[in-house]
Design a protein around this motif. Structure first.
Motif, mmCIF file in Angstrom:
data_model
loop_
_atom_site.group_PDB
_atom_site.id
_atom_site.type_symbol
_atom_site.label_atom_id
_atom_site.label_comp_id
_atom_site.label_asym_id
_atom_site.label_seq_id
_atom_site.Cartn_x
_atom_site.Cartn_y
_atom_site.Cartn_z
ATOM 1 N N GLN A 100 0.834 -1.195 0.000
ATOM 2 C CA GLN A 100 0.000 0.000 0.000
ATOM 3 C C GLN A 100 0.874 1.252 0.000
ATOM 4 O O GLN A 100 1.940 1.275 0.607
ATOM 5 N N THR A 101 0.362 2.293 -0.637
ATOM 6 C CA THR A 101 0.994 3.603 -0.550
ATOM 7 C C THR A 101 -0.066 4.546 -0.019
ATOM 8 O O THR A 101 -1.191 4.533 -0.503
ATOM 9 N N SER A 102 0.280 5.338 0.992
ATOM 10 C CA SER A 102 -0.695 6.281 1.535
ATOM 11 C C SER A 102 -0.174 7.701 1.416
ATOM 12 O O SER A 102 0.979 7.979 1.740
ATOM 13 N N GLN A 103 -1.047 8.598 0.950
ATOM 14 C CA GLN A 103 -0.681 10.013 0.878
ATOM 15 C C GLN A 103 -1.167 10.790 2.086
ATOM 16 O O GLN A 103 -1.027 12.007 2.139
ATOM 17 N N MET A 104 -1.743 10.115 3.061
ATOM 18 C CA MET A 104 -2.256 10.809 4.245
ATOM 19 C C MET A 104 -1.092 11.462 4.982
ATOM 20 O O MET A 104 -0.001 10.896 5.096
ATOM 21 N N LEU A 105 -1.352 12.636 5.516
ATOM 22 C CA LEU A 105 -0.318 13.423 6.187
ATOM 23 C C LEU A 105 -0.048 12.866 7.588
ATOM 24 O O LEU A 105 -0.947 12.846 8.436
ATOM 25 N N THR A 145 -5.314 17.695 7.990
ATOM 26 C CA THR A 145 -4.812 18.324 6.772
ATOM 27 C C THR A 145 -3.576 19.181 6.983
ATOM 28 O O THR A 145 -3.026 19.698 6.015
ATOM 29 N N ASP A 146 -3.144 19.388 8.216
ATOM 30 C CA ASP A 146 -1.879 20.120 8.363
ATOM 31 C C ASP A 146 -1.129 19.743 9.629
ATOM 32 O O ASP A 146 -1.700 19.185 10.563
ATOM 33 N N ILE A 147 0.162 20.008 9.602
ATOM 34 C CA ILE A 147 1.006 19.773 10.774
ATOM 35 C C ILE A 147 1.919 20.993 10.951
ATOM 36 O O ILE A 147 2.062 21.827 10.051
ATOM 37 N N LEU A 148 2.548 21.046 12.125
ATOM 38 C CA LEU A 148 3.440 22.149 12.485
ATOM 39 C C LEU A 148 4.893 21.682 12.402
ATOM 40 O O LEU A 148 5.211 20.551 12.786
ATOM 41 N N ARG A 155 2.574 22.931 7.372
ATOM 42 C CA ARG A 155 2.664 22.109 6.155
ATOM 43 C C ARG A 155 1.289 21.505 5.931
ATOM 44 O O ARG A 155 0.784 20.750 6.778
ATOM 45 N N THR A 156 0.668 21.903 4.806
ATOM 46 C CA THR A 156 -0.703 21.493 4.504
ATOM 47 C C THR A 156 -0.726 20.430 3.416
ATOM 48 O O THR A 156 -0.073 20.590 2.384
ATOM 49 N N VAL A 157 -1.445 19.348 3.655
ATOM 50 C CA VAL A 157 -1.690 18.354 2.608
ATOM 51 C C VAL A 157 -3.184 18.045 2.644
ATOM 52 O O VAL A 157 -3.658 17.325 3.524
ATOM 53 N N PRO A 166 -9.105 20.975 12.771
ATOM 54 C CA PRO A 166 -8.989 21.067 11.310
ATOM 55 C C PRO A 166 -8.242 22.317 10.834
ATOM 56 O O PRO A 166 -8.386 23.391 11.404
ATOM 57 N N GLY A 167 -7.428 22.126 9.779
ATOM 58 C CA GLY A 167 -6.639 23.225 9.234
ATOM 59 C C GLY A 167 -7.415 24.052 8.220
ATOM 60 O O GLY A 167 -8.551 23.731 7.857
ATOM 61 N N VAL A 168 -6.773 25.127 7.763
ATOM 62 C CA VAL A 168 -7.406 26.108 6.881
ATOM 63 C C VAL A 168 -8.005 25.476 5.622
ATOM 64 O O VAL A 168 -9.051 25.900 5.143
ATOM 65 N N TYR A 169 -7.362 24.459 5.097
ATOM 66 C CA TYR A 169 -7.842 23.841 3.857
ATOM 67 C C TYR A 169 -8.755 22.643 4.106
ATOM 68 O O TYR A 169 -9.040 21.870 3.220
ATOM 69 N N ASP A 170 -9.191 22.514 5.357
ATOM 70 C CA ASP A 170 -10.075 21.426 5.725
ATOM 71 C C ASP A 170 -11.511 21.955 5.701
ATOM 72 O O ASP A 170 -11.773 23.019 6.278
ATOM 73 N N PRO A 171 -12.424 21.240 5.045
ATOM 74 C CA PRO A 171 -13.816 21.720 5.017
ATOM 75 C C PRO A 171 -14.399 21.927 6.420
ATOM 76 O O PRO A 171 -15.325 22.702 6.598
#
Ligand SMILES: *[C@@H]1O[C@H](CO)[C@@H](O)[C@H](O)[C@H]1NC(C)=O
Ligand SMILES: *[C@@H]1O[C@H](CO)[C@@H](O)[C@H](O)[C@H]1NC(C)=O
Ligand SMILES: *[C@@H]1O[C@H](CO)[C@@H](O)[C@H](O)[C@H]1NC(C)=O
Ligand SMILES: *[C@@H]1O[C@H](CO)[C@@H](O)[C@H](O)[C@H]1NC(C)=O
Ligand SMILES: *[C@@H]1O[C@H](CO)[C@@H](O)[C@H](O)[C@H]1NC(C)=O
Ligand SMILES: *[C@@H]1O[C@H](CO)[C@@H](O)[C@H](O)[C@H]1NC(C)=O
Ligand SMILES: *[C@@H]1O[C@H](CO)[C@@H](O)[C@H](O)[C@H]1NC(C)=O
Ligand SMILES: *[C@@H]1O[C@H](CO)[C@@H](O)[C@H](O)[C@H]1NC(C)=O
Ligand SMILES: *[C@@H]1O[C@H](CO)[C@@H](O)[C@H](O)[C@H]1NC(C)=O
Ligand SMILES: *[C@@H]1O[C@H](CO)[C@@H](O)[C@H](O)[C@H]1NC(C)=O
Ligand SMILES: *[C@@H]1O[C@H](CO)[C@@H](O)[C@H](O)[C@H]1NC(C)=O
Ligand SMILES: *[C@@H]1O[C@H](CO)[C@@H](O)[C@H](O)[C@H]1NC(C)=O
Length: 539
Positions: A350-355, A398-401, A444-446, A509-514
């Motif tokens: 598996q490959t995961s793009q989750m932050l 969606t983001d980390i520090l 860092r936002t993903v 939730p971060g800025v780009y999170d609904p």
């Protein structure tokens, strides 16, 4: 119950293990908990090809489990990053800010306030695990002002800790609090192999009545990059990758990058190519170590009930933006790390793009062990549901520090007086890798709609860097001046919030999170340099 009949008298260093074979009160339930292995490398990047030499690790862990393509560290420097792994906290909450005792690296204050509550201590005290550590711990471990090698951190029932920073030969280990000196004979002393052998001994002589947590922490591929004799000629033709950000002028970046000389001198390029090859050679022994551990677990019939994590404390750069080599920068090459995990209920390949971030390792491991992470003060979150396929991306963070305090005392480098006081890690041509004002924090936002980085510096320009990672994966263009005030304000607010977060509030939730909602009450809680500076100038 079997006592210590598995204990050959020659294995002095494992006496303690044999004694704990007697440990009683272990329920049948906890004996069925999965075992956990964490292999932590030192300075292993993913962006400049760091996984290339590790074919066995990729096959035995990555292909048998999950590889995270967006794994980051909360701080790109050994001691603060390792403290984040152990505590599950961001640096502003564990207070380990650099690699020195004064910066709390293995200090008495750290031992008192953080070490006793680190996740290995919880595993050992509350989750019924036997815990084994071998390798590099925190850079100042063993310092006489921090209890010397007699200090055995409370999380570990079996402790083999390297005194101080990375070495391959001529080092001292603390074996359960007793100094064990090593010389420079390959067959007896090469540290990566010693760690492998001691890990295999542990697997053989541990108690079979308790699950185990094993952390093997290799100094490789950190300097001084000493390869095993059989690998000294490997990768002869390998060079550091000439990616688009190699040997280019970072002219729209912060002061430390602007002081680098572009193009680099030929001697710097030769030096970094040589270091690049040497790093890879040391990794071949790490690859052997991984294979030995996996094969031993397999032979013992324990592999199917064991999670194996493979990661690093920070990334690395060789020539990016004309900095010869080091970590400590906010860019992807330094903050992004490899992370591969195999284990029960993790499907292969598996490959995961989750932050995910290194502050999540403790919570994830506690989750596996059945310990309720909500009872801790940890800032990270368990990614076990991600690994088990029980989490969809619209519900994930969606983001980390990322936080970093630049190293550099208020004295000039005598070889480089023109640079002024406060710089450190300088090369002979006075290109310096760090300075006291290389102090920054980033979001860092993903997210589905954004892959971005927003950073602020605590320097006298209150410098801001912003990168759109979708459009500019090599971070060649700082878009802080063009992206618009609305974006800067939102990200500045989010940064302040994260810089003052603790526990649950770090997982909002971060800025780009609904799910994000602006909360003006949080506006004044952070330490944002930019915001404070703007307020000062408005007064
Ligand atoms: C070191 O850690 C202690 C305890 O967490 C904290 O009070 C102190 O401020 C820290 N020192 C630095 C320099 O951050
Ligand atoms: C180890 O120490 C010995 C004795 O001081 C020295 O001769 C040797 O060069 C050292 N080797 C390494 C690899 O540091
Ligand atoms: C590790 O163990 C192997 C097998 O017993 C042995 O050949 C080797 O010399 C050991 N290496 C070290 C560094 O102790
Ligand atoms: C690598 O270089 C070394 C030293 O220059 C040389 O002795 C060795 O034969 C070379 N190895 C290969 C595989 O080319
Ligand atoms: C540095 O290396 C480049 C490319 O190999 C070469 O063209 C140049 O002449 C070298 N410069 C010096 C000063 O040796
Ligand atoms: C994973 O993928 C590789 C490459 O496609 C394949 O060779 C391997 O058999 C797969 N492994 C598993 C366990 O499915
Ligand atoms: C931990 O807290 C979160 C958020 O409050 C909650 O959703 C979760 O169910 C809790 N987990 C456990 C195991 O109590
Ligand atoms: C993801 O999870 C959320 C909340 O649990 C749910 O509302 C949503 O429908 C899920 N989306 C997908 C694509 O499964
Ligand atoms: C590390 O942090 C401490 C506490 O702020 C500071 O006194 C010390 O100078 C720092 N060390 C370096 C090398 O910057
Ligand atoms: C360096 O820092 C020390 C302690 O903060 C201070 O006493 C000293 O005056 C400073 N020196 C310079 C040259 O700024
Ligand atoms: C950072 O510190 C260096 C060394 O003291 C100084 O020369 C430089 O002007 C500073 N830059 C900024 C932006 O603060
Ligand atoms: C980032 O770049 C992508 C691709 O060019 C673009 O679609 C997106 O709008 C950009 N994001 C921001 C915030 O500028």
């Amino acid at each position: 119950m079997a006592s210590n009949r598995f204990c050959p008298p020659t294995l002095l260093s494992f006496l303690l293990i044999c004694v704990t074979l007697w440990s009683s009160g272990v329920s049948a339930k906890s004996a069925q908990r999965p075992n956990i292995v964490l292999i932590l490398t030192d300075d292993l990047d993913i962006v400049i090809g760091g996984l290339s030499p590790l074919n066995k690790a990729k096959k035995l862990i990555g292909e048998e489990g999950i590889s995270f393509t967006n794994a980051f560290v909360a701080s790109p420097l050994c001691c603060p990053s390792r403290a984040s792994i152990l505590t599950g906290k961001y640096p502003h909450n564990h207070h380990v800010i650099n690699n020195t005792l004064e910066g709390n690296c293995s200090s008495k204050a750290w031992q008192k306030s953080e070490e006793a509550n680190a996740f290995p201590a919880l595993l050992r005290a509350h989750a019924g695990y036997q815990t084994f550590f071998a390798g590099k711990y925190l850079n100042q471990y063993g310092h006489s002002e921090a209890g010397g090698v007699e200090h055995v951190p409370p999380g570990w029932s079996h402790w083999i800790g390297l005194e101080k920073n990375s070495k391959y030969y001529n080092y001292t280990l603390s074996v359960n609090g007793k100094a064990q000196k090593h010389g420079a004979d390959y067959s007896k002393d090469y540290l990566t192999d010693v760690l492998a052998n001691m890990s295999l001994d542990f697997l053989q002589y541990k108690s079979s009545f308790q699950p185990f947590f094993m952390m093997v922490s290799t100094p490789a591929p950190h300097s001084p990059w000493t390869a095993a004799p059989q690998y000294q000629n490997s990768f002869n033709a390998t060079k550091a990758p000439r990616d688009p950000n190699f040997n280019v002028h970072g002219k729209d970046k912060h002061w430390l990058i602007r002081q680098a000389k572009t193009p680099m001198s030929n001697s710097s390029v030769q030096f970094l190519d040589d270091a690049f090859r040497k790093r890879w050679r040391t990794l071949l022994s790490v690859d052997d170590l991984v294979e030995k551990i996996v094969k031993t677990l397999e032979v013992r019939g324990e592999l199917d009930n064991t999670y194996i994590f493979f990661t690093s404390d920070n990334g690395y750069h060789t020539g990016q933006f004309s900095l010869p080599m080091d970590k400590r920068q906010l860019y992807e090459f330094d903050i992004r790390v490899p992370l591969m995990v195999r284990g029960p209920n993790i499907k292969p390949n598996q490959t995961s793009q989750m932050l995910v971030a290194n502050v999540d390792l403790g919570p994830t491991i506690l989750d596996i062990a059945g310990y309720n992470v909500n009872k801790t003060q940890m800032d990270g979150t368990s990614f076990l549901p991600v690994m088990e396929g029980k989490m969809n991306s619209s519900s994930w963070r969606t983001d980390i520090l990322v936080e970093y305090e630049g190293e550099g005392n208020n004295v000039s480098d005598p070889a480089c007086p023109l640079l002024g006081p406060g710089v450190s890690e300088c090369f002979p041509d006075c290109v310096c890798e760090d300075s006291y004002n290389n102090t920054y924090a980033c979001v860092r936002t993903v997210a589905a709609s954004a892959n971005l980085q927003y950073c602020e510096f605590d320097d006298n320009q209150v410098f801001v860097e912003v990168y759109n990672m979708t459009a500019d994966p090599y971070q060649l263009t700082n878009i802080a001046d063009s992206i618009g005030q609305d974006f800067l304000e939102k990200m500045n607010h989010r940064l302040m919030m994260l810089q003052s977060c603790s526990g649950q509030s770090c997982r909002t939730p971060g800025v780009y999170d609904p799910r994000y909602k602006f909360d003006p009450r949080q506006m004044f809680t952070g330490r944002s340099w930019r915001f404070n500076r703007l307020r000062q100038t408005m007064k």
